[in-house]
Design a protein around this motif. Structure first.
Motif, short mmCIF file in Angstrom:
data_model
loop_
_atom_site.label_atom_id
_atom_site.label_comp_id
_atom_site.label_asym_id
_atom_site.label_seq_id
_atom_site.Cartn_x
_atom_site.Cartn_y
_atom_site.Cartn_z
N ARG A 21 46.00 51.06 15.97
CA ARG A 21 45.20 52.29 16.04
C ARG A 21 43.71 52.00 16.26
O ARG A 21 42.86 52.34 15.42
CB ARG A 21 45.40 53.14 14.78
N GLY B 298 41.35 53.83 21.13
CA GLY B 298 42.69 54.18 21.57
C GLY B 298 43.28 53.21 22.56
O GLY B 298 44.41 53.40 23.02
N ALA C 282 41.41 63.23 23.94
CA ALA C 282 41.59 63.52 22.52
C ALA C 282 41.32 64.99 22.21
O ALA C 282 41.82 65.52 21.21
CB ALA C 282 40.67 62.64 21.69
N ALA D 263 48.36 62.07 18.49
CA ALA D 263 47.40 61.04 18.87
C ALA D 263 47.84 60.44 20.20
O ALA D 263 49.01 60.49 20.57
CB ALA D 263 47.33 59.96 17.80
#
Length: 405
Positions: A289, A293, A249, A256
């Motif tokens: 979501r 993740g 991330a 994303a």
């Protein structure tokens, strides 16, 4: 094709090259060597190069070297090599080393006595050889993952030749960047393309570096920007993937990243099915979501049916209507009733076992049950409410709301 900097520095014959700064980023991939002939390099590199600075064709004082470091970092080179000694650059100024370390740009010192032709030949040869190996590995992995192979026996033989131990039980992880459309909507096409390519490159570097730390891990990249990991099953696999997600991330920028995890595939003959499971889990992750993740196919259950609902607001409203009344925002533990309901359902309504699992007195559970029924207007004896609550809790556990407790 590319090699990591630490792999290149480990080549026989390059022992005299010394890392002076940016050692934390030696996993960066080198696509090709480039010898800097001009005053600056920004206009002459595209990212991923190992830039060699000699000082032969242009004076290289401290100011120029600092400028090269800044330019190199801005355009995303893999690292910079400065030749020292002899007539041209006597040493690397301390300010240059300090700035490279601040930026995390790998800075390597090469003595002039180590001939440039030898270094570039070794690196070029290694890149070509690794390119051939990578193409073969991706080819055979792609065949096994898609089921598009002429003969499973030949596929296994090729895998063994490439030192891929693929007949051991593995779980497949499918990874993909999301929100790419938004990137091109917010930026000019050329800027968006550079951000996209740089992010993909950084993601690939991080994944390959991570795989080198996990025994038996194998990475492949399939058409459609899908990254695939083949991982040995282990009790700590989920926490390890959660830690990987947090690490990745940091390099995804405006986009994303989501991951889908398959059930266990006993051997390479089952990779196609495992990839299908991982991709289904990935689709759920992109829609739901989750805070980590990651979605695990083995835990999806009814969520696979919910994938057919195109309007996500319907799902969100269902969760809000079912669990929303139980969230007491003004209390110290606003989600206590939600957690209690979750445990009660997992314990089939057994209050004593729920109390033991939550570490509270049984009277506390009784009081919470009364509070749950009062706020929801439903009875825990109602099978329809228990079903709705179970589905809502499944969605809630995967949603970002968990990360906001």
């Amino acid at each position: 094709m590319s090699l990591a900097l630490d792999e290149l520095l480990g080549l026989p014959g390059l022992e005299e090259m010394t890392v002076r700064a940016g050692a934390r980023n030696l996993q960066r991939r080198v696509r090709w060597p480039y010898v800097a002939e001009n005053e600056g390099i920004a206009e002459w590199v595209m990212g991923g190069e190992l830039v060699f600075v000699t000082g032969i064709n242009h004076p290289r004082g401290e100011a120029n070297l600092l400028s090269l470091v800044e330019d190199g970092d801005a355009v995303g080179i893999a690292g910079m090599v400065i030749l020292t000694g002899g007539t041209f650059i006597q040493h690397i100024p301390a300010a240059v080393v300090e700035r490279a370390e601040q930026l995390g740009l790998p800075l390597i010192e090469q003595p002039y006595a180590l001939k440039m032709v030898v270094v570039t030949h070794l690196i070029g040869t290694a890149l070509v050889q690794m390119g051939q190996v990578r193409r073969s590995r991706d080819d055979i992995l792609g065949q096994l993952l898609t089921g598009d192979y002429p003969s499973l026996a030949i596929a296994r033989q090729r895998a063994a030749h490439l030192q891929l131990a693929l007949d051991e039980p593995r779980r497949v992880v499918a990874l993909r960047l999301s929100a790419v459309d938004g990137l091109f909507e917010r930026h000019r096409p050329e800027q968006a393309e550079r951000l996209w390519q740089n992010t993909r490159q950084a993601l690939e570097e991080q994944l390959e570096a991570w795989c080198r730390t996990v025994a038996g891990a194998v990475m492949a990249q399939l058409p459609g920007d899908l990254f695939v990991l083949l991982l040995p099953d282990a009790p700590d696999l989920r926490p390890a993937l959660a830690a990987l997600y947090r690490q990745l991330a940091e390099v995804t920028g405006e986009m994303a990243l989501f991951m889908g995890l398959s059930c266990l595939a006993e051997d390479c003959a089952h990779y196609r099915q495992a990839l299908g499971e991982a991709r289904q889990a990935l689709e759920v992750a992109q829609n739901m979501r989750p805070a980590t993740g990651l979605c695990d196919f083995s835990e999806l259950g009814v969520l696979r049916l919910l994938q057919g609902i195109a309007d996500r607001s319907l799902i969100d409203n269902f969760v809000a209507q079912t669990l929303g009344p139980l969230i007491e925002a003004g209390r110290k533990h606003p989600y206590a009733l939600v957690h209690t309901l979750d445990v009660l359902l997992k314990e089939n309504g057994n209050g004593a076992q729920a109390a033991q699992r939550l570490g509270v007195h049984r009277n506390t559970i009784i009081q919470r049950i009364q509070r749950i029924e009062q706020l929801s207007g439903q009875s825990l004896d109602d099978s329809l409410f228990r079903m709705n609550a179970s589905v809502a809790l499944l969605i809630w556990r995967m949603s970002e709301s968990q990360g906001k407790e």
